[in-house]
Design an enzyme around this catalytic site. Structure first.
Site, short mmCIF file in Angstrom:
data_model
loop_
_atom_site.label_atom_id
_atom_site.label_comp_id
_atom_site.label_asym_id
_atom_site.label_seq_id
_atom_site.Cartn_x
_atom_site.Cartn_y
_atom_site.Cartn_z
N GLU A 68 0.89 -1.05 0.12
CA GLU A 68 0.09 0.10 -0.08
C GLU A 68 0.87 1.34 -0.17
OE1 GLU A 68 -2.88 2.44 3.11
OE2 GLU A 68 -2.95 0.27 3.46
N ARG A 116 0.48 10.15 0.31
CA ARG A 116 0.80 11.31 1.40
C ARG A 116 1.90 12.17 1.11
NH1 ARG A 116 0.72 8.11 7.30
NH2 ARG A 116 -1.14 6.65 6.62
N THR A 148 -4.82 6.16 1.71
CA THR A 148 -5.05 7.52 1.99
C THR A 148 -5.83 8.11 0.56
OG1 THR A 148 -3.01 7.53 3.11
CG2 THR A 148 -4.38 9.58 2.98
N LYS A 151 -11.12 -1.75 6.38
CA LYS A 151 -9.88 -1.42 7.22
C LYS A 151 -10.19 -0.82 8.29
CE LYS A 151 -6.39 2.41 6.63
NZ LYS A 151 -5.61 3.33 6.01
#
Length: 203
Positions: free
Chosen positions: A40, A44, A67, A127
């Site tokens: 993953e 960011r 994200t 998640k």
């Protein structure tokens, strides 16, 4: 590839924040060599999409984008080569866009209402985030009980020392963790060793 297939590739999904594109392939190669294939890459950093593009070239790697906050980011990540999408939360607009795209999607949840919103969209894989800050293992066990169809990837505050305890929960298919890739310039031998240890957590 379905989301279950992604979650079953290994017990740990490394959560990666990579600033330097030059580090992308060495990190991915070391992780795959250590037995961790689902990676993953969080959105960011300014270089995240380029990192996904580079990591996607590594044989055996299944690169996801984390994200992801909206439909535009989802589309950009898929265009860059992401094969699954992870979000920190679940909105109706992002959920609908993900379902429509057909890309494996792991939305973040923290409450029963979040899970019910996911069920309304046909989603049953989530998640649990941030895992430790949201009450840890007791909280997830309590949430999992009424939602027996749901399966989870807890992420946030999980360490090498606690990962096995999370993986022992029947509703947990994998965990997300950042400990596998220490910060700084990549030490590929160390990353591969940490990946091997992580991949053996559910042997």
């Amino acid at each position: 590839m379905m989301i279950d297939e992604v979650m079953e590739l290994a017990p740990v999904v490394p959560v990666l924040v990579v600033d330097d594109v030059a580090h992308a392939r060495p990190i991915a190669e070391a992780l795959v060599a250590g037995g961790l294939r689902a990676l993953e890459v969080t959105l960011r950093t300014a270089s995240a999409l380029d990192v996904i593009r580079e990591m996607a070239k590594v044989e055996g790697a299944v690169i996801g984008a984390g994200t992801v906050l909206n439909a535009d980011q989802l589309e950009a990540a898929v265009d860059a080569g992401a094969r699954f999408i992870v979000s920190p939360g679940l909105t109706k607009s992002l959920g609908k866009a993900a379902v429509k795209s057909g890309v494996p999607f792991l939305p973040g949840i923290a409450t029963a209402a979040d899970i019910m919103r996911g069920f309304d969209l046909g989603l049953t894989r989530f998640k649990f985030f941030p895992a430790e800050a949201n009450g840890g293992i007791p909280a997830l066990k309590a949430l999992a009980a009424p939602f027996y169809e749901a399966r989870f990837c807890p992420t946030g505050g999980i360490t090498e020392a606690t990962a096995a305890d999370w993986l022992a929960i029947p509703a947990v298919k994998c965990v997300g963790g950042s400990w596998v890739v220490p910060k700084g310039a990549p030490d590929t031998a160390k990353i591969e060793a940490l990946a091997r240890a992580a991949s053996a957590l559910r042997a």
